[in-house]
Scaffold this motif. Structure first.
Motif, PDB file in Angstrom:
ATOM      1  N   GLY A  19      45.276  91.356  10.126  1.00  0.00           N
ATOM      2  CA  GLY A  19      44.193  92.048   9.444  1.00  0.00           C
ATOM      3  C   GLY A  19      44.652  93.119   8.456  1.00  0.00           C
ATOM      4  N   ASN A  20      45.970  93.232   8.228  1.00  0.00           N
ATOM      5  CA  ASN A  20      46.483  94.233   7.284  1.00  0.00           C
ATOM      6  C   ASN A  20      46.050  93.886   5.860  1.00  0.00           C
ATOM      7  N   ALA A  21      45.634  94.890   5.130  1.00  0.00           N
ATOM      8  CA  ALA A  21      45.248  94.705   3.737  1.00  0.00           C
ATOM      9  C   ALA A  21      46.501  94.607   2.885  1.00  0.00           C
ATOM     10  N   GLY A  22      46.414  93.875   1.804  1.00  0.00           N
ATOM     11  CA  GLY A  22      47.538  93.761   0.894  1.00  0.00           C
ATOM     12  C   GLY A  22      47.451  92.482   0.098  1.00  0.00           C
ATOM     13  N   TYR A  23      48.498  92.198  -0.642  1.00  0.00           N
ATOM     14  CA  TYR A  23      48.585  91.016  -1.480  1.00  0.00           C
ATOM     15  C   TYR A  23      49.738  90.161  -0.984  1.00  0.00           C
ATOM     16  N   LEU A  24      49.480  88.891  -0.777  1.00  0.00           N
ATOM     17  CA  LEU A  24      50.502  87.973  -0.306  1.00  0.00           C
ATOM     18  C   LEU A  24      51.236  87.392  -1.507  1.00  0.00           C
ATOM     19  N   LYS A  25      52.568  87.454  -1.446  1.00  0.00           N
ATOM     20  CA  LYS A  25      53.380  86.937  -2.545  1.00  0.00           C
ATOM     21  C   LYS A  25      54.363  85.892  -2.029  1.00  0.00           C
ATOM     22  N   LEU A  26      54.578  84.876  -2.844  1.00  0.00           N
ATOM     23  CA  LEU A  26      55.657  83.931  -2.622  1.00  0.00           C
ATOM     24  C   LEU A  26      56.811  84.441  -3.473  1.00  0.00           C
ATOM     25  N   ALA A  41      63.043  81.160  -0.678  1.00  0.00           N
ATOM     26  CA  ALA A  41      61.618  81.473  -0.704  1.00  0.00           C
ATOM     27  C   ALA A  41      61.232  82.277   0.528  1.00  0.00           C
ATOM     28  N   ALA A  42      60.336  83.248   0.336  1.00  0.00           N
ATOM     29  CA  ALA A  42      59.822  84.060   1.439  1.00  0.00           C
ATOM     30  C   ALA A  42      58.379  84.438   1.130  1.00  0.00           C
ATOM     31  N   LEU A  43      57.590  84.623   2.180  1.00  0.00           N
ATOM     32  CA  LEU A  43      56.228  85.153   2.044  1.00  0.00           C
ATOM     33  C   LEU A  43      56.289  86.641   2.328  1.00  0.00           C
ATOM     34  N   VAL A  44      55.725  87.447   1.431  1.00  0.00           N
ATOM     35  CA  VAL A  44      55.815  88.898   1.559  1.00  0.00           C
ATOM     36  C   VAL A  44      54.434  89.505   1.316  1.00  0.00           C
ATOM     37  N   LEU A  45      54.002  90.354   2.239  1.00  0.00           N
ATOM     38  CA  LEU A  45      52.749  91.097   2.072  1.00  0.00           C
ATOM     39  C   LEU A  45      53.101  92.449   1.462  1.00  0.00           C
ATOM     40  N   VAL A  46      52.502  92.761   0.307  1.00  0.00           N
ATOM     41  CA  VAL A  46      52.788  94.009  -0.412  1.00  0.00           C
ATOM     42  C   VAL A  46      51.491  94.764  -0.666  1.00  0.00           C
ATOM     43  N   ASP A  47      51.614  96.052  -1.003  1.00  0.00           N
ATOM     44  CA  ASP A  47      50.443  96.886  -1.258  1.00  0.00           C
ATOM     45  C   ASP A  47      49.744  96.558  -2.567  1.00  0.00           C
ATOM     46  N   GLN A  48      50.515  96.157  -3.573  1.00  0.00           N
ATOM     47  CA  GLN A  48      49.900  95.861  -4.857  1.00  0.00           C
ATOM     48  C   GLN A  48      50.707  94.822  -5.622  1.00  0.00           C
ATOM     49  N   THR A  49      50.041  94.144  -6.533  1.00  0.00           N
ATOM     50  CA  THR A  49      50.729  93.185  -7.382  1.00  0.00           C
ATOM     51  C   THR A  49      51.392  93.944  -8.518  1.00  0.00           C
ATOM     52  N   GLU A  50      52.253  93.247  -9.236  1.00  0.00           N
ATOM     53  CA  GLU A  50      52.949  93.838 -10.376  1.00  0.00           C
ATOM     54  C   GLU A  50      52.479  93.163 -11.655  1.00  0.00           C
ATOM     55  N   ASP A  51      52.805  93.766 -12.781  1.00  0.00           N
ATOM     56  CA  ASP A  51      52.354  93.245 -14.070  1.00  0.00           C
ATOM     57  C   ASP A  51      52.817  91.813 -14.331  1.00  0.00           C
ATOM     58  N   ASP A 104      56.209  91.923   6.115  1.00  0.00           N
ATOM     59  CA  ASP A 104      55.127  92.854   5.797  1.00  0.00           C
ATOM     60  C   ASP A 104      55.789  94.089   5.215  1.00  0.00           C
ATOM     61  N   ARG A 105      55.677  94.247   3.902  1.00  0.00           N
ATOM     62  CA  ARG A 105      56.283  95.396   3.220  1.00  0.00           C
ATOM     63  C   ARG A 105      55.210  96.337   2.685  1.00  0.00           C
ATOM     64  N   THR A 106      54.087  96.367   3.376  1.00  0.00           N
ATOM     65  CA  THR A 106      53.030  97.297   2.987  1.00  0.00           C
ATOM     66  C   THR A 106      53.342  98.679   3.518  1.00  0.00           C
ATOM     67  N   GLU A 107      52.731  99.658   2.898  1.00  0.00           N
ATOM     68  CA  GLU A 107      52.935 101.058   3.302  1.00  0.00           C
ATOM     69  C   GLU A 107      52.517 101.269   4.750  1.00  0.00           C
ATOM     70  N   GLN A 108      51.437 100.630   5.186  1.00  0.00           N
ATOM     71  CA  GLN A 108      50.961 100.814   6.546  1.00  0.00           C
ATOM     72  C   GLN A 108      51.973 100.287   7.576  1.00  0.00           C
TER      73      GLN A 108
END
Length: 112
Positions: A19-26, A41-51, A104-108
């Motif tokens: 249930g952690n908020a964030g953006y899933l990235k490949l 390849a890895a799946l990573v949950l981050v706080d925000q996307t990049e440009d 999970d690389r989110t701040e939380q």
């Protein structure tokens, strides 16, 4: 680019995200690989996307990728969840990563 999550992969991903908020990235993860072409390849949950992130079409959660790493992936792929605690990434022609990790690389989660 299109990615299909199997039902098993969607269930495992939901448990891992907890249930952690964030953006899933490949990500094409090159940490410890020594060379950009040796990444995995890895799946990573981050706080925000990049440009330089682009959204990938999926049958599941929103998934993003750094557009300059698309060359390392196939146009159509499947993410599955085989036995164990990891994912697998396959294209119609090959297995890109049979043991893809989730981070999970989110701040939380990192306590930053």
């Amino acid at each position: 680019m299109e990615i299909v999550f199997t039902d098993t992969a969607l269930e495992r991903l939901e448990k891992k995200m907890q249930g952690n908020a964030g953006y899933l990235k490949l990500k094409h993860d090159t940490e410890g690989c020594g060379c950009v072409v040796s990444g995995v390849a890895a799946l990573v949950l981050v706080d925000q996307t990049e440009d330089n992130d682009t959204k990938i079409e999926t049958n599941g959660p929103d998934l993003f990728m750094e557009y300059n790493t698309a060359v390392f992936f196939a146009e159509k792929m499947t993410i599955d969840a085989p036995a164990g605690n990891h994912f697998s990434l396959k294209s119609p022609g090959e297995t890109l990563n049979p043991s893809m990790k989730y981070y999970d690389r989110t701040e939380q989660n990192t306590g930053m």
